[in-house]
Design a protein around this motif. Structure first.
Motif, short mmCIF file in Angstrom:
data_model
loop_
_atom_site.label_atom_id
_atom_site.label_comp_id
_atom_site.label_asym_id
_atom_site.label_seq_id
_atom_site.Cartn_x
_atom_site.Cartn_y
_atom_site.Cartn_z
N LEU A 1 0.82 -1.20 0.00
CA LEU A 1 0.00 0.00 0.00
C LEU A 1 0.86 1.25 0.00
CD1 LEU A 1 -2.56 -1.21 2.69
CD2 LEU A 1 -3.00 -1.01 0.23
N SER A 2 0.22 2.39 -0.19
CA SER A 2 0.92 3.66 -0.20
C SER A 2 1.51 3.97 1.18
CB SER A 2 -0.03 4.79 -0.60
OG SER A 2 0.54 6.05 -0.33
N PRO A 3 2.75 4.47 1.23
CA PRO A 3 3.31 4.87 2.52
C PRO A 3 2.61 6.07 3.12
CG PRO A 3 4.75 5.57 0.72
CD PRO A 3 3.68 4.69 0.13
N MET A 4 1.71 6.72 2.34
CA MET A 4 0.95 7.86 2.86
C MET A 4 -0.17 7.41 3.80
SD MET A 4 2.35 10.53 1.54
CE MET A 4 1.10 11.79 1.81
N LEU A 5 -0.54 6.14 3.73
CA LEU A 5 -1.65 5.66 4.56
C LEU A 5 -1.28 5.61 6.04
CD1 LEU A 5 -3.24 2.65 2.63
CD2 LEU A 5 -4.31 4.81 3.18
N ASP A 6 -2.26 5.85 6.88
CA ASP A 6 -2.13 5.63 8.32
C ASP A 6 -2.22 4.12 8.55
OD1 ASP A 6 -2.93 5.05 11.03
OD2 ASP A 6 -3.44 7.17 11.27
N TRP A 7 -1.14 3.51 9.06
CA TRP A 7 -1.14 2.06 9.16
C TRP A 7 -2.17 1.55 10.17
CZ3 TRP A 7 -0.12 -0.58 13.62
CH2 TRP A 7 0.62 0.06 14.62
N GLN B 1 -5.17 2.79 10.61
CA GLN B 1 -6.44 2.75 9.89
C GLN B 1 -6.46 1.62 8.88
OE1 GLN B 1 -9.18 4.72 10.62
NE2 GLN B 1 -10.17 3.21 9.30
N ALA B 2 -5.33 1.38 8.23
CA ALA B 2 -5.25 0.28 7.26
C ALA B 2 -5.52 -1.05 7.94
CB ALA B 2 -3.89 0.28 6.58
N VAL B 3 -4.97 -1.25 9.12
CA VAL B 3 -5.22 -2.48 9.87
C VAL B 3 -6.69 -2.58 10.25
CG1 VAL B 3 -4.75 -3.71 12.04
CG2 VAL B 3 -2.86 -2.70 10.73
N ARG B 4 -7.27 -1.47 10.71
CA ARG B 4 -8.69 -1.49 11.08
C ARG B 4 -9.57 -1.80 9.87
NH1 ARG B 4 -7.08 2.83 14.64
NH2 ARG B 4 -7.51 4.39 13.03
N ASP B 5 -9.26 -1.18 8.73
CA ASP B 5 -10.05 -1.42 7.51
C ASP B 5 -9.99 -2.89 7.10
OD1 ASP B 5 -10.73 1.24 7.40
OD2 ASP B 5 -9.25 1.77 5.87
N CYS B 6 -8.81 -3.45 7.11
CA CYS B 6 -8.66 -4.85 6.70
C CYS B 6 -9.31 -5.79 7.71
CB CYS B 6 -7.19 -5.19 6.52
SG CYS B 6 -6.43 -4.47 5.06
N THR B 7 -9.21 -5.46 8.98
CA THR B 7 -9.83 -6.28 10.01
C THR B 7 -11.34 -6.32 9.81
OG1 THR B 7 -8.07 -5.78 11.60
CG2 THR B 7 -10.17 -6.56 12.49
N GLY B 8 -11.92 -5.16 9.47
CA GLY B 8 -13.36 -5.13 9.20
C GLY B 8 -13.72 -5.97 7.99
N ALA B 9 -12.91 -5.87 6.93
CA ALA B 9 -13.20 -6.64 5.72
C ALA B 9 -13.04 -8.13 5.96
CB ALA B 9 -12.26 -6.19 4.60
N LEU B 10 -12.13 -8.52 6.84
CA LEU B 10 -11.86 -9.93 7.10
C LEU B 10 -12.91 -10.57 7.99
CD1 LEU B 10 -8.00 -9.67 7.54
CD2 LEU B 10 -9.18 -10.96 5.74
N ALA B 11 -13.83 -9.78 8.50
CA ALA B 11 -14.90 -10.36 9.32
C ALA B 11 -15.70 -11.38 8.53
CB ALA B 11 -15.82 -9.26 9.85
N ALA B 12 -15.72 -11.21 7.20
CA ALA B 12 -16.46 -12.15 6.34
C ALA B 12 -15.61 -13.33 5.89
CB ALA B 12 -16.99 -11.40 5.12
#
Length: 423
Positions: free
Chosen positions: A204-210, A212-223
């Motif tokens: 991912l882009s180094p501009m991302l807040d890591w 938030q990236a972890v939280r976003d992926c954690t939410g997506a992985l709930a499925a």
């Protein structure tokens, strides 16, 4: 990937020329000039960015944008070493699937650690380039698919590891940073990817807040039916410039190999504990920690500035550590104290040789005007200071360069200058 002999000779004759000078010879009708100029410029970039590729005579380079976006050799080698570690205990034959192959730099280095490798790319031109270049580099065990990865996921075989580097530009060529704005949308396909492979790496882009990236992926992985989670975050810099953010996502049965040799914590590595190992890599320097350690260090006051002692040394964390924001862990682990809570600079009374960043011996520090008096040339940096470097240089008549390093910051609410030399 054929081109005529006059074009080949033109490239060879002008490979070391300035591309603009080479373009002046565009009157040669038998030379494919746009292609030739791409090759000259691409090879010149590769000499520093991809030296192993530049040393291979058979490589064909893409247009400017693809060369600009591709990984550097050192970053690609880092991912290859990471992939090798993560799959060290995997049963053979092992399979790598790169669902966003691009120019193929990451693929070329990572594929060597696997028995089988599948490259997927939606742009036909890049697929042709990758096929040609992988053969030139001696990679004979790869398969190539010209397809949109999201359209073929259902037909892919099980893999040992999936690599994804989603495009960070929209249809108009503008940069995007949020995971959901990239192509493909990783959050939408993560459950499918973790069903295909026990380990997934997302670049991912180094501009991302890591965080938030972890939280976003954690939410997506709930499925995800595999109880997959983000187990590692890698912040990768090259020559103190932050280049990429890597998320390692592992299924429940894949976490045992998830610890690195640099992980000195005793934290439970269960996927039910969303506490990924954060690895800050900058060339040969690697520093790792977990969020639980950061919270513990903060709770014990290691992140508090201290006026105790006469500071003799100053430290500036490297780019990966600055991105990670692990300042309290740094203070605790290296017994240094922050100049101020928001300065992101540290001091100590004795030298800390293995601090992960730049180290300086303090010659003088104190109020700015008095401390900078008589200095006409120096390297200037500002941290948590209400003026830019240019403004400081203009106000105090300081030219750039030399062996003196000046850090301007705020210390206990007061503007402070540190005058240093490299330690």
């Amino acid at each position: 990937m054929d081109f005529n002999e006059p074009t080949r000779q033109f490239i060879a004759s002008h490979r070391n020329d300035d591309v603009r000078d080479a373009a002046l010879h565009a009157h040669q009708d038998d030379v494919d000039m746009p292609f030739a100029l791409d090759q000259i410029e691409g090879w010149q970039r590769a000499r520093t960015k991809l030296p192993q590729w530049a040393a291979c005579e058979g490589i064909i380079y893409p247009p400017h944008l693809a060369m600009e976006q591709c990984s550097s050799q050192s970053a690609a080698q880092y991912k290859a070493a990471l992939a090798k570690r993560l799959t060290a205990d995997a049963p053979h034959p092992t399979t790598l699937i790169d669902i966003t192959g691009g120019f193929g730099v990451d693929f070329s280095f990572m594929a060597r650690a696997f028995d089988q490798a599948i490259y997927i790319e939606r742009q036909a031109q890049l697929v042709g380039l990758a096929r040609h270049n992988m053969q030139a580099l001696g990679l004979d065990h790869a398969r190539y698919l010209n397809a949109d990865a999201t359209a073929v996921l259902g037909g892919l075989p099980p893999a040992t590891l999936i690599m994804a580097d989603p495009a960070r530009r929209d249809a108009h060529g503008s940069r995007t940073y949020a995971i959901a704005d990239c192509t493909p949308d990783m959050l939408a396909i993560l459950p499918q990817l973790t069903a295909l492979a026990p380990t997934v790496i997302i670049k991912l882009s180094p501009m991302l807040d890591w965080h938030q990236a972890v939280r976003d992926c954690t939410g997506a992985l709930a499925a995800s039916p595999t109880r997959a989670t983000v187990t590692e975050v890698h912040i990768v810099s090259v020559h103190n410039e932050c280049k990429e953010l890597l998320l390692v996502i592992r299924a429940d049965n894949g976490t045992a190999a998830g610890k690195t040799a640099t992980d000195d914590s005793t934290t439970n590595d269960s996927t039910t504990d969303i506490d990924p190992l954060v690895v800050c890599a900058d060339d040969d320097t690697v520093f790792s920690f977990r969020q639980t350690q950061a919270r513990e260090a903060g709770a014990t006051g290691h992140d508090e500035p201290s006026a105790a002692g006469q500071p003799a040394y100053l430290y500036e964390p490297n780019a990966s550590l600055m991105k990670a924001g692990c300042f309290d862990v740094l203070a605790a682990r290296f017994a240094v104290r922050p100049v101020d809570r928001n300065s992101h600079l540290f001091v100590s009374d004795t030298p800390i040789a293995d601090f992960p960043g730049r180290r300086f011996a303090i010659r003088a520090y104190g109020p700015v005007k008095r401390t900078l008096h008589g200095i006409s040339r120096a390297n200037v940096a500002v941290r948590n200071y209400p003026a830019s470097v240019a403004q400081v240089r203009k106000r105090y008549h300081i030219a750039d360069g030399g062996d003196t390093f000046i850090f301007l910051t705020t210390m206990s609410g007061r503007k402070t200058a540190f005058v240093c030399a490299k330690a």
